[in-house]
Design an enzyme around this catalytic site. Structure first.
Site, PDB file in Angstrom:
ATOM      1  N   CYS A 273      13.477  11.192   6.829  1.00  0.00           N
ATOM      2  CA  CYS A 273      13.573  10.645   8.188  1.00  0.00           C
ATOM      3  C   CYS A 273      14.969  10.820   8.758  1.00  0.00           C
ATOM      4  O   CYS A 273      15.160  10.760   9.965  1.00  0.00           O
ATOM      5  CB  CYS A 273      13.199   9.172   8.172  1.00  0.00           C
ATOM      6  SG  CYS A 273      14.146   8.248   6.957  1.00  0.00           S
TER       7      CYS A 273
ATOM      8  N   GLY B  20       7.326   4.717   7.899  1.00  0.00           N
ATOM      9  CA  GLY B  20       6.447   5.859   8.154  1.00  0.00           C
ATOM     10  C   GLY B  20       6.660   6.370   9.559  1.00  0.00           C
ATOM     11  O   GLY B  20       7.737   6.193  10.137  1.00  0.00           O
ATOM     12  N   SER B  21       5.627   6.957  10.115  1.00  0.00           N
ATOM     13  CA  SER B  21       5.772   7.603  11.419  1.00  0.00           C
ATOM     14  C   SER B  21       5.853   6.569  12.538  1.00  0.00           C
ATOM     15  O   SER B  21       5.320   5.460  12.419  1.00  0.00           O
ATOM     16  CB  SER B  21       4.592   8.537  11.657  1.00  0.00           C
ATOM     17  OG  SER B  21       3.401   7.772  11.676  1.00  0.00           O
TER      18      SER B  21
ATOM     19  N   LYS C   7       0.855  -1.194   0.000  1.00  0.00           N
ATOM     20  CA  LYS C   7       0.000   0.000   0.000  1.00  0.00           C
ATOM     21  C   LYS C   7       0.888   1.241   0.000  1.00  0.00           C
ATOM     22  O   LYS C   7       1.572   1.519   0.992  1.00  0.00           O
ATOM     23  CB  LYS C   7      -0.891   0.028   1.243  1.00  0.00           C
ATOM     24  CG  LYS C   7      -1.918   1.158   1.170  1.00  0.00           C
ATOM     25  CD  LYS C   7      -2.391   1.628   2.519  1.00  0.00           C
ATOM     26  CE  LYS C   7      -1.679   2.866   3.000  1.00  0.00           C
ATOM     27  NZ  LYS C   7      -1.855   4.064   2.185  1.00  0.00           N
ATOM     28  N   PRO C   8       0.890   2.010  -1.106  1.00  0.00           N
ATOM     29  CA  PRO C   8       1.659   3.268  -1.091  1.00  0.00           C
ATOM     30  C   PRO C   8       0.870   4.345  -0.357  1.00  0.00           C
ATOM     31  O   PRO C   8      -0.311   4.173  -0.059  1.00  0.00           O
ATOM     32  CB  PRO C   8       1.787   3.612  -2.578  1.00  0.00           C
ATOM     33  CG  PRO C   8       0.600   2.970  -3.231  1.00  0.00           C
ATOM     34  CD  PRO C   8       0.185   1.792  -2.380  1.00  0.00           C
ATOM     35  N   ALA C   9       1.529   5.465  -0.073  1.00  0.00           N
ATOM     36  CA  ALA C   9       0.843   6.578   0.593  1.00  0.00           C
ATOM     37  C   ALA C   9      -0.222   7.173  -0.329  1.00  0.00           C
ATOM     38  O   ALA C   9      -0.095   7.135  -1.557  1.00  0.00           O
ATOM     39  CB  ALA C   9       1.868   7.649   0.966  1.00  0.00           C
ATOM     40  N   GLU C  10      -1.233   7.739   0.293  1.00  0.00           N
ATOM     41  CA  GLU C  10      -2.313   8.374  -0.482  1.00  0.00           C
ATOM     42  C   GLU C  10      -1.759   9.429  -1.439  1.00  0.00           C
ATOM     43  O   GLU C  10      -2.207   9.544  -2.583  1.00  0.00           O
ATOM     44  CB  GLU C  10      -3.299   9.046   0.484  1.00  0.00           C
ATOM     45  CG  GLU C  10      -4.421   9.766  -0.223  1.00  0.00           C
ATOM     46  CD  GLU C  10      -5.183  10.718   0.685  1.00  0.00           C
ATOM     47  OE1 GLU C  10      -6.280  10.374   1.112  1.00  0.00           O
ATOM     48  OE2 GLU C  10      -4.670  11.823   0.940  1.00  0.00           O
TER      49      GLU C  10
ATOM     50  N   GLU D 234      10.274  15.349  15.697  1.00  0.00           N
ATOM     51  CA  GLU D 234      10.791  15.308  14.326  1.00  0.00           C
ATOM     52  C   GLU D 234      10.174  16.485  13.577  1.00  0.00           C
ATOM     53  O   GLU D 234       8.944  16.608  13.508  1.00  0.00           O
ATOM     54  CB  GLU D 234      10.372  13.979  13.672  1.00  0.00           C
ATOM     55  CG  GLU D 234      10.951  13.763  12.309  1.00  0.00           C
ATOM     56  CD  GLU D 234      10.512  12.422  11.727  1.00  0.00           C
ATOM     57  OE1 GLU D 234       9.373  11.985  12.005  1.00  0.00           O
ATOM     58  OE2 GLU D 234      11.298  11.837  10.972  1.00  0.00           O
TER      59      GLU D 234
ATOM     60  N   GLU E   1      10.681   0.986   9.743  1.00  0.00           N
ATOM     61  CA  GLU E   1      11.599   2.118   9.494  1.00  0.00           C
ATOM     62  C   GLU E   1      10.825   3.369   9.864  1.00  0.00           C
ATOM     63  O   GLU E   1       9.962   3.815   9.102  1.00  0.00           O
ATOM     64  CB  GLU E   1      12.008   2.159   8.007  1.00  0.00           C
ATOM     65  CG  GLU E   1      12.781   0.947   7.521  1.00  0.00           C
ATOM     66  CD  GLU E   1      14.226   0.909   8.006  1.00  0.00           C
ATOM     67  OE1 GLU E   1      14.687   1.900   8.607  1.00  0.00           O
ATOM     68  OE2 GLU E   1      14.876  -0.128   7.792  1.00  0.00           O
TER      69      GLU E   1
HETATM   70  P1  NAP Z   1       2.574   7.949   8.168  1.00  0.00           P
HETATM   71  O1  NAP Z   1       1.461   8.871   8.415  1.00  0.00           O
HETATM   72  O2  NAP Z   1       2.929   6.985   9.231  1.00  0.00           O
HETATM   73  O3  NAP Z   1       2.206   7.172   6.818  1.00  0.00           O
HETATM   74  C1  NAP Z   1       3.041   6.190   6.256  1.00  0.00           C
HETATM   75  C2  NAP Z   1       2.185   5.167   5.552  1.00  0.00           C
HETATM   76  O4  NAP Z   1       1.306   4.572   6.504  1.00  0.00           O
HETATM   77  C3  NAP Z   1       1.289   5.760   4.471  1.00  0.00           C
HETATM   78  O5  NAP Z   1       1.142   4.820   3.442  1.00  0.00           O
HETATM   79  C4  NAP Z   1      -0.025   5.930   5.211  1.00  0.00           C
HETATM   80  O6  NAP Z   1      -1.139   5.951   4.369  1.00  0.00           O
HETATM   81  C5  NAP Z   1      -0.029   4.705   6.075  1.00  0.00           C
HETATM   82  N1  NAP Z   1      -0.896   4.785   7.231  1.00  0.00           N
HETATM   83  C6  NAP Z   1      -1.262   5.883   7.923  1.00  0.00           C
HETATM   84  N2  NAP Z   1      -2.065   5.524   8.965  1.00  0.00           N
HETATM   85  C7  NAP Z   1      -2.191   4.175   8.889  1.00  0.00           C
HETATM   86  C8  NAP Z   1      -2.893   3.194   9.671  1.00  0.00           C
HETATM   87  N3  NAP Z   1      -3.620   3.555  10.739  1.00  0.00           N
HETATM   88  N4  NAP Z   1      -2.808   1.910   9.327  1.00  0.00           N
HETATM   89  C9  NAP Z   1      -2.085   1.545   8.246  1.00  0.00           C
HETATM   90  N5  NAP Z   1      -1.416   2.404   7.467  1.00  0.00           N
HETATM   91  C10 NAP Z   1      -1.456   3.709   7.790  1.00  0.00           C
HETATM   92  O7  NAP Z   1       3.919   8.709   7.831  1.00  0.00           O
HETATM   93  P2  NAP Z   1       4.125   9.837   6.744  1.00  0.00           P
HETATM   94  O8  NAP Z   1       3.730  11.117   7.339  1.00  0.00           O
HETATM   95  O9  NAP Z   1       3.525   9.451   5.448  1.00  0.00           O
HETATM   96  O10 NAP Z   1       5.712   9.754   6.541  1.00  0.00           O
HETATM   97  C11 NAP Z   1       6.556  10.476   7.300  1.00  0.00           C
HETATM   98  C12 NAP Z   1       7.146   9.634   8.417  1.00  0.00           C
HETATM   99  O11 NAP Z   1       7.825   8.515   7.861  1.00  0.00           O
HETATM  100  C13 NAP Z   1       8.187  10.396   9.172  1.00  0.00           C
HETATM  101  O12 NAP Z   1       8.063  10.138  10.549  1.00  0.00           O
HETATM  102  C14 NAP Z   1       9.491   9.824   8.643  1.00  0.00           C
HETATM  103  O13 NAP Z   1      10.564   9.939   9.525  1.00  0.00           O
HETATM  104  C15 NAP Z   1       9.113   8.409   8.405  1.00  0.00           C
HETATM  105  N6  NAP Z   1      10.029   7.802   7.421  1.00  0.00           N
HETATM  106  C16 NAP Z   1      10.939   6.904   7.885  1.00  0.00           C
HETATM  107  C17 NAP Z   1      11.852   6.362   6.998  1.00  0.00           C
HETATM  108  C18 NAP Z   1      12.861   5.380   7.497  1.00  0.00           C
HETATM  109  O14 NAP Z   1      13.469   4.730   6.665  1.00  0.00           O
HETATM  110  N7  NAP Z   1      13.076   5.246   8.794  1.00  0.00           N
HETATM  111  C19 NAP Z   1      11.837   6.717   5.651  1.00  0.00           C
HETATM  112  C20 NAP Z   1      10.900   7.623   5.209  1.00  0.00           C
HETATM  113  C21 NAP Z   1       9.984   8.161   6.124  1.00  0.00           C
HETATM  114  P3  NAP Z   1      -1.788   7.371   3.908  1.00  0.00           P
HETATM  115  O15 NAP Z   1      -0.750   8.058   3.150  1.00  0.00           O
HETATM  116  O16 NAP Z   1      -2.923   6.943   3.061  1.00  0.00           O
HETATM  117  O17 NAP Z   1      -2.162   8.065   5.157  1.00  0.00           O
END
Ligand code: NAP
Length: 522
Positions: A329, A273-274, A217-220, A425, A295
C-alpha cells in the site's frame, strides 16, 4: 529476464492437474532450504481448520476452499469456508472470553505477548517459507515480514504496561475528576493478503495488549500465516477465545464482514485492504456506531529533486517500488523526477532494475521478484501498461507478462496524469516516471489525489526538506528513504487512505475507550 527456474515453474503452472502436486509442493517448501537441525518443517504449520475458542474447527457447513501457491498454481491444501453463522459463533466466544481477559493485568498480558513474539521469531525461517508459498514474495522478504510482525507483538507487550489515565484539576472542591482508559471490547478484524503476518500482529497485538479479544478474517489467498500465528499464540499461553480466526473464501467474505460490522457484540472494527471495501465496511459499521480503523489504499508520490543524490534516489526507488513486486500500500506509484536530472536518473534506474531484479518462485534462493497474487492482478497490470502506451508512454524496460502470475519489472517514461498508472493504485511492478520543473508544480501534482497514505522525496536542500515534508498531504513521509515502515511508528493515511493509526504507542489507543469518572461529595 525469465530465469531457468522461472521457466520451469511456469510450465508446471500450465498443467490442468494442479492438485496432484500438493505433496510435491510440501517437499519444495521444506527442502529447497531445509529446516535447521531441530527446527520444525514449514509444512508442519499448515492447518486445515480454523481457530475458534482455542480449538481447531471446521466450518459448520463442512465446506472448504483451496489455498493455491501463486508461483506455480499448485494447491497447498484447503481450509474451512466459514460463513455468517460461524462468525457469529466466534463473536460470542470472543465476547465471553472478553469478560475474563479484560480483568487481567497489563503485566500478565505483556508476558504472554512477549512469549508469542519470541515463538514467532524462533520459527521465523519456517513461517517465512509458509508465507512465501501462499503469498509469493521472496523468502528473504517473508523473513523480514515475520520479524516486522513479531516486532509488533514485542512492542505492544511493552505498550500494554504504559496505558495510563489522568487526574484532572477539579474546578469544585467537593469533587475529583479521573480519566480511565479501558479495553473497548470484542474487536473484529479483516486483513489483506500482501502482509499475511504483520497486518495481523499489528492489529491483534494492540487489541490483546489493551485487554480486548479478537475475531479475525484473513484474506482468502493467505489463511495459513494467520492460522500459524494462532498455533503460536496458543503455545504462548494466550487463553482460549482471546484470538479467533475465521477463514472464508472470497464468496463468503461479504457475509463474514457484514456479521463483524453489524454485530452489537463487536465494539471495534479494524480493516486493512482496498479503499472500495473499506468504504463499504464503514457504512456497515454505522448501524452499530462502532469505533473503526481503516488502513486503505495509497497512490504514493516519489519525488526526486534537483539537489538529490541520484544514486541514493535510485536505490530508494527500488525499495519503494519493487518490494513485494510492487504490491504494498506504500509502494511508490507516481515517480516525479526534476528535468535537470531526469535522463541520468532513468538511465541509472533502468540499469539497476536490469541488473538486480530476478523474477521467479520466491522460495528459490536469489529471487527478488515473486509472482503477483493471481491472474486478475496480472491482467490489471498489463491493462495499466497498455493504457499508458496507448496514451504515449514509452517502455524503457519490461512491459510484458511472463506467463503464470509473473510480470516483468517495468519502467515507463512519458507518463501523464490522465493515465491509469498515475491515477489509480498500481499494486504491481510498474514504475511510471513523470518529468517536473518546479517545487510548487510537483507538490501540487503529488497532492492532487484522494489518497494520502505515503509520500517520498529525495533532496539535499534542508529548507526544501522541511517545506516539502510539511506540504505533502499524507500520513507517512520518507525523506531520503524509500522503506519507512517500522513497528514503533504511527502508520496510517490521510484523506481516503484511512482512519486511525496502527503501530507505536498510537496503535493501542485504537482499542481503548475513555471513561471520565467524577467522584463527588468529598
Ligand atoms: P481487498 O479486496 O479490500 O481485501 C482485503 C480483505 O477484505 C480481504 O480479507 C478480503 O477477503 C476482504 N473483503 C473483500 N471484500 C469484502 C467485503 N465485501 N466484505 C468484507 N470483507 C471483504 O484488498 P486486497 O486486494 O486484498 O488488498 C490490497 C489493498 O489493500 C490495496 O488497496 C492496498 O493498498 C491495501 N492495503 C493497505 C494497507 C495499509 O496499511 N493502508 C496495507 C496493506 C494493504 P478475500 O480475500 O476473501 O476477498
Amino acid at each position: 529476464m525469465p530465469t531457468l527456474a522461472t521457466v520451469r515453474i511456469i510450465s508446471a503452472f500450465s498443467t490442468p492437474r494442479h492438485r496432484i502436486f500438493s505433496s510435491l509442493h510440501k517437499v519444495i517448501m521444506d527442502n529447497v532450504t531445509p529446516p535447521k537441525p531441530g527446527a520444525r518443517a514449514a509444512s508442519s504449520f499448515v492447518h486445515d481448520k480454523a481457530f475458534v475458542n482455542g480449538e481447531w474447527v471446521p466450518a459448520s457447513s463442512g465446506k472448504t476452499f483451496d489455498v493455491v501457491n501463486p508461483a506455480n498454481g499448485k494447491v497447498i491444501g484447503s481450509v474451512p469456508d466459514m460463513d455468517a453463522s460461524d462468525t457469529e459463533m466466534a463473536i460470542k466466544v470472543a465476547y465471553k472470553a472478553f469478560q475474563s481477559w479484560k480483568e487481567t493485568t497489563a503485566k500478565e498480558r505483556s508476558v504472554l505477548l512477549k512469549k508469542w513474539a519470541d515463538l514467532v521469531n524462533q520459527n521465523r525461517e519456517e513461517l517465512a517459507k509458509l508465507l512465501t508459498s501462499e503469498m509469493g514474495k521472496p523468502v528473504a522478504e517473508s523473513a523480514g515480514e515475520i520479524m516486522y510482525g513479531a516486532g509488533f507483538l514485542d512492542l505492544f507487550a511493552e505498550e500494554a504496561k504504559r496505558v495510563e489515565g489522568d487526574i484532572i484539576q477539579t474546578p469544585m472542591k467537593s469533587r475529583r475528576i479521573l480519566v480511565l482508559k479501558q479495553p473497548i471490547g470484542v474487536s473484529g478484524m479483516i486483513t489483506p493478503w500482501n502482509f499475511p503476518n504483520a497486518m495481523i500482529t499489528r492489529k491483534a497485538g494492540a487489541a490483546i495488549a489493551a485487554g480486548c479479544t479478537v475475531v479475525l478474517k484473513p484474506a482468502e489467498d493467505t489463511p495459513y500465516s494467520a492460522l500459524a500465528l494462532c498455533e503460536l499464540a496458543k503455545e504462548a499461553g494466550i487463553p482460549a477465545g482471546v484470538l479467533n480466526v475465521v477463514t472464508s473464501s472470497r464468496d463468503n467474505a461479504s457475509q463474514v464482514g457484514k456479521m463483524i460490522c453489524e454485530s452489537p457484540l463487536v465494539t471495534k472494527m479494524s480493516f486493512t485492504g482496498s479503499t472500495f471495501v473499506g468504504k463499504l465496511l464503514l457504512q456497515q459499521c454505522a448501524s452499530t456506531v462502532k469505533k473503526v480503523s481503516l488502513e486503505l489504499g495509497g497512490n504514493a508520490p516519489f519525488i526526486v529533486f534537483e539537489s538529490a543524490d541520484v544514486d541514493a534516489a535510485v536505490q530508494g526507488t527500488m525499495g519503494a517500488k519493487f518490494r513485494c513486486s510492487g504490491q504494498t500500500c506504500v509502494c511508490a506509484n507516481r515517480i516525479y523526477v526534476h528535468e535537470s536530472i531526469f535522463d541520468e536518473y532513468v538511465r541509472k534506474f533502468a540499469a539497476v532494475v536490469e541488473k538486480d531484479l530476478k523474477v521467479g518462485d520466491g522460495i528459490l534462493p536469489g529471487t527478488t521478484q515473486g509472482p503477483l497474487i493471481n491472474k486478475k492482478a496480472v491482467e490489471k497490470i498489463d491493462a495499466h501498461v497498455q493504457d499508458a502506451v496507448s496514451k504515449g508512454a514509452k517502455v524503457v524496460c519490461g512491459g510484458k507478462s511472463m506467463g503464470g502470475n509473473f510480470y516483468e519489472p517495468t519502467i515507463l517514461t512519458g507518463v501523464t496524469g490522465d493515465m491509469r498508472c498515475a491515477k489509480e493504485e498500481i499494486f504491481g511492478p510498474i514504475a511510471g516516471i513523470i518529468k517536473f520543473k518546479t517545487e510548487d508544480e510537483v507538490v501540487g501534482l503529488a497532492n492532487a489525489t484522494t489518497s494520502g497514505l505515503s509520500g517520498y522525496f529525495y533532496s539535499r536542500d534542508i529548507s526544501q526538506i522541511w517545506r516539502v515534508a510539511e506540504r505533502l498531504e499524507s500520513g507517512l513521509v520518507g525523506v531520503n528513504e524509500g522503506v519507512i515502515s517500522m513497528p514503533e511508528v504511527p502508520f496510517g493515511g490521510w484523506k481516503e487512505s484511512g482512519l486511525g493509526r496502527e503501530g507505536g504507542r498510537y496503535g493501542i489507543e485504537e482499542y481503548l475507550e475513555i471513561k471520565y469518572v467524577c467522584m463527588g461529595g468529598l
